[in-house]
Design an enzyme around this catalytic site. Structure first.
Site, short mmCIF file in Angstrom:
data_model
loop_
_atom_site.label_atom_id
_atom_site.label_comp_id
_atom_site.label_asym_id
_atom_site.label_seq_id
_atom_site.Cartn_x
_atom_site.Cartn_y
_atom_site.Cartn_z
N HIS A 399 26.81 18.67 7.84
CA HIS A 399 27.80 18.81 6.95
C HIS A 399 28.47 19.96 6.91
O HIS A 399 29.55 20.53 6.10
CB HIS A 399 26.98 18.73 5.64
CG HIS A 399 27.87 18.42 4.24
ND1 HIS A 399 29.39 17.99 4.32
CD2 HIS A 399 27.44 18.03 3.11
CE1 HIS A 399 29.51 17.68 2.90
NE2 HIS A 399 28.53 17.39 2.34
N ASP A 403 33.05 16.92 6.60
CA ASP A 403 33.08 16.77 5.36
C ASP A 403 32.70 15.34 5.05
O ASP A 403 32.82 14.37 5.65
CB ASP A 403 34.54 17.08 4.80
CG ASP A 403 34.82 18.29 4.98
OD1 ASP A 403 33.99 19.54 5.04
OD2 ASP A 403 36.11 18.73 5.14
#
Length: 428
Positions: A399, A403
């Site tokens: 992450h 995204d």
């Protein structure tokens, strides 16, 4: 008779040291030339070390789990002829390695000696000592009178020894090992506690490397996992038809070649998924070649052999390479080159898989695709419930660089390709 020393060879990879695996021989054993002595464990593979001569084992250069430098003495054999080791230096080194051996009765087994320094005397404060026995206040250790006498002669407190015999009974072997190692737990040996029947086992080799890699990945990478249901009815129908027509000449296709092909097509649209994030230098390294790691369970533990340049392969090329890698993994023939360089990984539990998993990323990669089990589920077609063959895919992403929106697009691309598998055959 002479003494012959075998040193730890250079196994490549630019490593300066390696971890000792389980010994295949013991002190006093006769070995022949080319017999396997032990295996050494690197970050990527286990390498078997054969004997270059025939002889009797008189000294071992460490225990399983110890780290040994390249070029260090590994094992010493008594051989016919002159050997390659000066007797005076060897005797002095052997004497300094195991001073407690002479004090033990002849009936007691002799523990393996360490070459680096004299075996320390048993001390409660020694770093890395074995856990103390959990006994009730005033409870005496369970052992035999002969072991108690030896312990008194050696100055060893039996209350600090974990017994490996029935009901936690302390044996001569336990006492010898404790005295010669200063209380370290023997590598790779399960030891049973006296009160509860629990066992202790030192984690070594590939299992330790797996633990380190998993801890590294989870500590550095903030994972986001997306689970999506995929209707694979058409894929399974197509796969059965292809196998019926071509299995004899081109081999059978499993689901994985289709997944590999889908990944290749999906990363063409999103190259960031086929990358390494070198977080120490804040560099995101994207790759043109798609090198797919296949998480594979073996008797030694989980390894990840790599299908290189999957973008240049058709379904049958991928299937052939999968069979080769799987066979090498089962036979412990996977070399270090085959276990390095993956850019994105697939993990699958096959028919044992659950409805969903949360795969851990193969650091420093940024994405991993988990394949779960197939099953027939009811599907609403707008008018009726009809049976369809479905499976879930569980995909985890780093992450920090990917995204959630981009991750979702990637997963939907995989879904669309697997649900319309004819698209995967267009280039073939």
């Amino acid at each position: 008779m002479g003494l012959y020393t075998i040193k730890l060879p250079d196994v490549g990879e630019g490593i300066a040291e390696a971890e000792l695996g389980v010994w295949k021989v013991a002190i006093g054993q006769i070995v022949r030339e080319d017999d396997i002595l032990t295996e050494i464990l690197t970050d990527k593979a286990a390498v078997e070390i054969p004997s270059s001569v025939s002889g009797k084992v008189v000294w071992l250069g460490g225990e399983a789990g110890d780290t040994v430098s390249i070029g260090a003495d590994l094992i010493r054999l008594e051989v016919d002829g002159a050997g390659n080791t000066a007797a005076e230096a060897s005797v002095k080194k052997l004497a300094s390695s195991a001073p407690a051996a002479a004090a033990a009765p002849s009936a007691a087994p002799v523990a393996k000696a360490r070459p680096a320094a004299p075996a320390p005397k048993a001390k409660p404060e020694v770093s890395g000592a074995a856990p103390t026995q959990q006994r009730a206040e005033g409870e005496n250790p369970l052992t035999t009178p002969s072991v108690r006498k030896r312990a008194r002669d050696l100055g060893v407190d039996l209350r600090r020894i974990t017994g490996s015999g029935p009901a936690g009974r302390i044996t001569h072997e336990d006492l010898t090992h404790y005295h010669q190692t200063g209380g370290r737990v023997a590598a790779g040996v399960a030891r049973r506690t006296q009160r509860t029947g629990e066992t202790e086992e030192r984690v070594i080799g590939l299992r330790r490397k797996i633990a380190e890699r998993m801890a590294l990945s989870k500590s550095r990478i903030p994972h986001i996992t997306i689970v999506e249901e995929v209707d694979v009815t058409y894929l399974e129908d197509l796969r059965r038809q292809i196998n019926k027509a071509r299995a004899e000449t081109q081999g059978k296709l499993t689901v994985l070649p289709f997944v590999i092909r889908a990944i290749v097509d999906a990363v063409a649209d999103q190259p960031i998924m086929n990358a390494h994030f070198e977080d120490e230098d804040n560099i995101l390294r994207k790759f043109e070649g798609v090198h797919v790691g296949i998480a594979t369970q073996t008797p030694r533990g989980l390894i990840v052999p790599v299908i290189r340049h999957a973008e240049a392969m058709n379904l049958w090329d991928s299937a052939t390479e999968l069979r080769r890698l799987a066979g090498d993994a089962r036979d412990a023939k996977t070399n270090t080159d085959a276990l390095s360089g993956s850019t994105i990984t697939i993990t699958s539990l096959g028919p044992l898989g659950a409805l969903a998993t949360t795969p851990i990323i193969n650091y420093p990669e940024v994405a991993i695709i988990g394949i779960n089990k197939m099953e027939v589920r009811p599907h609403w077609d707008g008018a009726h419930f009809v049976p369809r063959r479905k499976m879930n895919i569980s995909c985890s992403f780093d992450h920090r660089v990917i995204d959630g929106w981009d991750a979702a697009i990637f997963v939907q691309k995989l879904k669309s390709l697997l649900e319309a598998p004819a698209l995967l055959l267009l280039e073939d």
